[in-house]
Design an enzyme around this catalytic site. Structure first.
Site, PDB file in Angstrom:
ATOM      1  N   ARG A   1       0.823  -1.206   0.000  1.00 48.54           N
ATOM      2  CA  ARG A   1       0.000   0.000   0.000  1.00 48.54           C
ATOM      3  C   ARG A   1       0.862   1.263   0.000  1.00 48.54           C
ATOM      4  O   ARG A   1       2.042   1.237   0.343  1.00 48.54           O
ATOM      5  CB  ARG A   1      -0.986   0.001   1.170  1.00 48.54           C
ATOM      6  N   HIS A   2       0.248   2.361  -0.411  1.00 50.04           N
ATOM      7  CA  HIS A   2       0.902   3.662  -0.440  1.00 50.04           C
ATOM      8  C   HIS A   2       0.903   4.241   0.975  1.00 50.04           C
ATOM      9  O   HIS A   2      -0.062   4.069   1.709  1.00 50.04           O
ATOM     10  CB  HIS A   2       0.105   4.583  -1.382  1.00 50.04           C
ATOM     11  N   PRO A   3       1.973   4.929   1.378  1.00 52.84           N
ATOM     12  CA  PRO A   3       2.001   5.412   2.768  1.00 52.84           C
ATOM     13  C   PRO A   3       1.017   6.540   3.069  1.00 52.84           C
ATOM     14  O   PRO A   3       0.639   6.735   4.218  1.00 52.84           O
ATOM     15  CB  PRO A   3       3.445   5.900   2.939  1.00 52.84           C
ATOM     16  N   TYR A   4       0.592   7.291   2.034  1.00 54.69           N
ATOM     17  CA  TYR A   4      -0.234   8.475   2.325  1.00 54.69           C
ATOM     18  C   TYR A   4      -1.525   8.563   1.515  1.00 54.69           C
ATOM     19  O   TYR A   4      -2.152   9.614   1.476  1.00 54.69           O
ATOM     20  CB  TYR A   4       0.602   9.761   2.154  1.00 54.69           C
TER      21      TYR A   4
END
Lengths: 395, 395
Positions: free
Chosen positions: B246-249
């Site tokens: 997943r993307h951190p933000y």
């Protein structure tokens, strides 16, 4: 970890002299980019000393509204991608703002944009038309899949491109799942490749007087990283499979568990293998029939790993790190980037630096003897911070 | 998968006109590089039309002895890194060969080397001295850790640099192990960054007449890829942790299991979230209190993933891929690079191409309107293939 403060690192380091001239000083960049791939490219232009005017919509770049946020509520995402740039907020559909932008492009050396292909044309700034009108202009477009081809109009984000490019399928354990690279590598590499193409076009322009469009895609750029797997595909026509942390064509070139944590060990040739065998107390491995050449070690890598592992588990990763490096065997601890950012080597080379406002940012990896290698000296702009000045200048 | 052959792709595609002039035509590169980072840089110079003379030791570049091997016994590893170059085999400690090299450097625009720092000086070609002697020369050194700093003399290989840079620690599942990126990203990115720095220096030289040394390291280049994690470290002073795919933000920006395999879905803003909720048959998600903004979805990502997963498991990844893309949601299958290499988009853009001898190679991601975007048209050289010609020319 670094015992030097950023300021001390500057003082002891003539390589990062802030007063040196910049290699791209005097060049004007009109920057229509947003989020990550495009801003990475224009930040590199700013680091090299070009003047970058970042055109934002009235609500600001998307990343101004994406975290992490600093205490003052501003976005660190926006900041880290836009240090050293100027900002003007415009409505490109407003005829007055449109004319202002046209005046800017007329004086610019470089335009950079990363909208979906076709958007700049709809806004009245078709890349080919602009280069026809301003023959010395370099008009660079960075996109997910490129300006032409059957997928050109498709939208893309980093994770999608990682998925399509093969890099996600290639990352992770043989028996595990396809794994995203732990950074937006497709965006960042496309930004760097965009910068490469722009500077290439600048060289050609200086020598011929001709400008050009530039078309760089995230998919092409990420695909081109896949060198080893493409040897397998294009050279010997086999299908590569992900193999965890080991190298596809060299062994031992892998991570190994020690008493406390893992250690990377890279033994790229037979000479190093001899030293490694000796250092691990097993001179007999050097000429053992299953181990004696790289091709044999690669074929029998599970056995090599197993015998090495038995020895390595007897000490900590730090202990082995010192023993192996002292013996001349490349080895290294697996660091969290927070620790990396504090390494003397990183700090000495200005890869983390402190701006006058106290904020810390990434430095530039392009180090020159003759030219400024410190990079930008000013933080990211507030929305429309330079709007008034720029309007006066280009009206 | 592509229905076009490479030849057909060329014929329908004016963007890859092989007869166009090259942007770096006429520039001479003396190439002391070996293995991967350096040869990647000089291959880019060859793709842009510079003449690259690859100096090999009498036994040839290390990679000539590393697999995979083609049927004729030659190394595909060497080939893919050295297309379009000339080869001369020399003993740099032999005074006659040394003089020949000095004559070549005297006429060169660019020198590139990736020995350990200090080796070129020991061979009698100190970078600073060479630039003093030939003031227009660009002398580029690519190394593991850079030409200065406490680690400068340490040897490095890709996996070591991945370990030190933070990228390995950032890649993989939160509860799993640090994972090597499934390609030699540290080598290749340093090669691209070396190319960026060289073309930057060429622009400055065209405008001022001054050459320069260039110092690019694998560690600096790979560290600079870690943009999101460095936001966390430098901006909000927290320690980032690896988080799988997943993307951190942003959320949902992840891979999701479908009936048969995983699919990447990237929903970067609230507008796309609304469309996604509708497309998955759950309009109520759009304004649900835990889901309605990106920050909320990021905070509650496990719940978002879980409700999405329930719906996605009802169809195959290909079925969802079509449904989501038709609705305007960026989504993509996770491809093996063998499949990537056969995509129409890749073939149309010449990212895989066939050389006159029938061998397939990687194309160049730098596409220009004015300049040749096909890249090199000649396969990698045999050891010393151009030796006689080059000796005559520079004696």
């Amino acid at each position: 970890m670094s015992k030097l403060s950023y300021k001390e690192a500057m003082q002891v380091n003539p390589h990062l002299d802030k007063s040196k001239p910049y290699p791209l000083a005097g060049l004007l960049v009109v920057d229509f980019t947003h989020v990550l791939s495009g801003p990475t490219c224009t930040r590199m232009l700013a680091d090299a000393g070009a003047r970058v005017i970042h055109i934002e919509r009235k609500t600001g770049d998307d990343t101004r509204h994406i975290g992490p946020y600093l205490e003052d509520g501003s976005s660190e995402y926006f900041r880290i991608c836009n240090i050293g740039k100027e900002s003007i907020a415009l409505d490109l559909k407003d005829p007055k703002d449109h004319d202002l932008v046209e005046n800017m492009i007329a004086k610019a050396d470089i335009v950079v944009e990363n909208f979906r292909p076709g958007v700049m044309t709809r806004l009245g700034f078709d890349p080919d038309e602009m280069v026809k009108k301003y023959p010395r202009l370099i008009f660079a477009s960075i996109s997910g899949f490129g300006q032409y081809g059957p997928w050109a109009k498709q939208s893309a984000y980093d994770t999608i491109v990682q998925a399509f490019s093969g890099i996600m399928d290639a990352t992770g354990d043989a028996n595990g799942k396809a794994t995203r690279v732990g950074t937006s590598v497709a965006d960042v590499v496309a930004g760097i490749m965009g910068y490469s193409a722009i500077t290439t076009a600048l060289v050609a322009r200086e020598r011929t007087g001709k400008g050009t469009t530039v078309d760089v895609s995230m998919l092409d750029s990420t695909f081109a990283l896949m060198v080893q797997d493409l040897m397998t595909v294009l050279g010997i026509h086999q299908i590569p499979h992900r193999i965890g942390n080991r190298h596809p064509y060299m062994y031992p070139f892998d991570t190994f568990e020690c008493k406390d944590q893992a250690l990377a060990i890279c033994c790229g040739n037979d000479e190093l293998w001899k030293i490694l065998s000796h250092t691990l107390g097993h001179d007999e491995w050097t000429n053992q029939s299953e181990f004696k050449t790289n091709d044999l070690r690669e074929k029998n890598w599970q056995k090599v790993k197993s015998v090495m592992q038995d020895v390595l588990m007897t000490k900590t990763a730090s202990e082995w790190d010192k023993i192996l490096n002292d013996a001349g065997i490349p080895a290294g601890l697996i660091l969290n980037v927070n620790d990396t950012s504090k390494l003397d080597q990183i700090v000495m080379r200005g890869m983390v630096k402190q701006l006058p406002d106290g904020n810390e940012v990434i430095g530039t990896p392009m180090k020159f003897g003759t030219w400024n290698s410190y990079g930008v000296q000013k933080d990211a702009p507030q929305l429309d911070e330079d709007g008034e000045k720029i309007r006066k200048e280009f009206e």
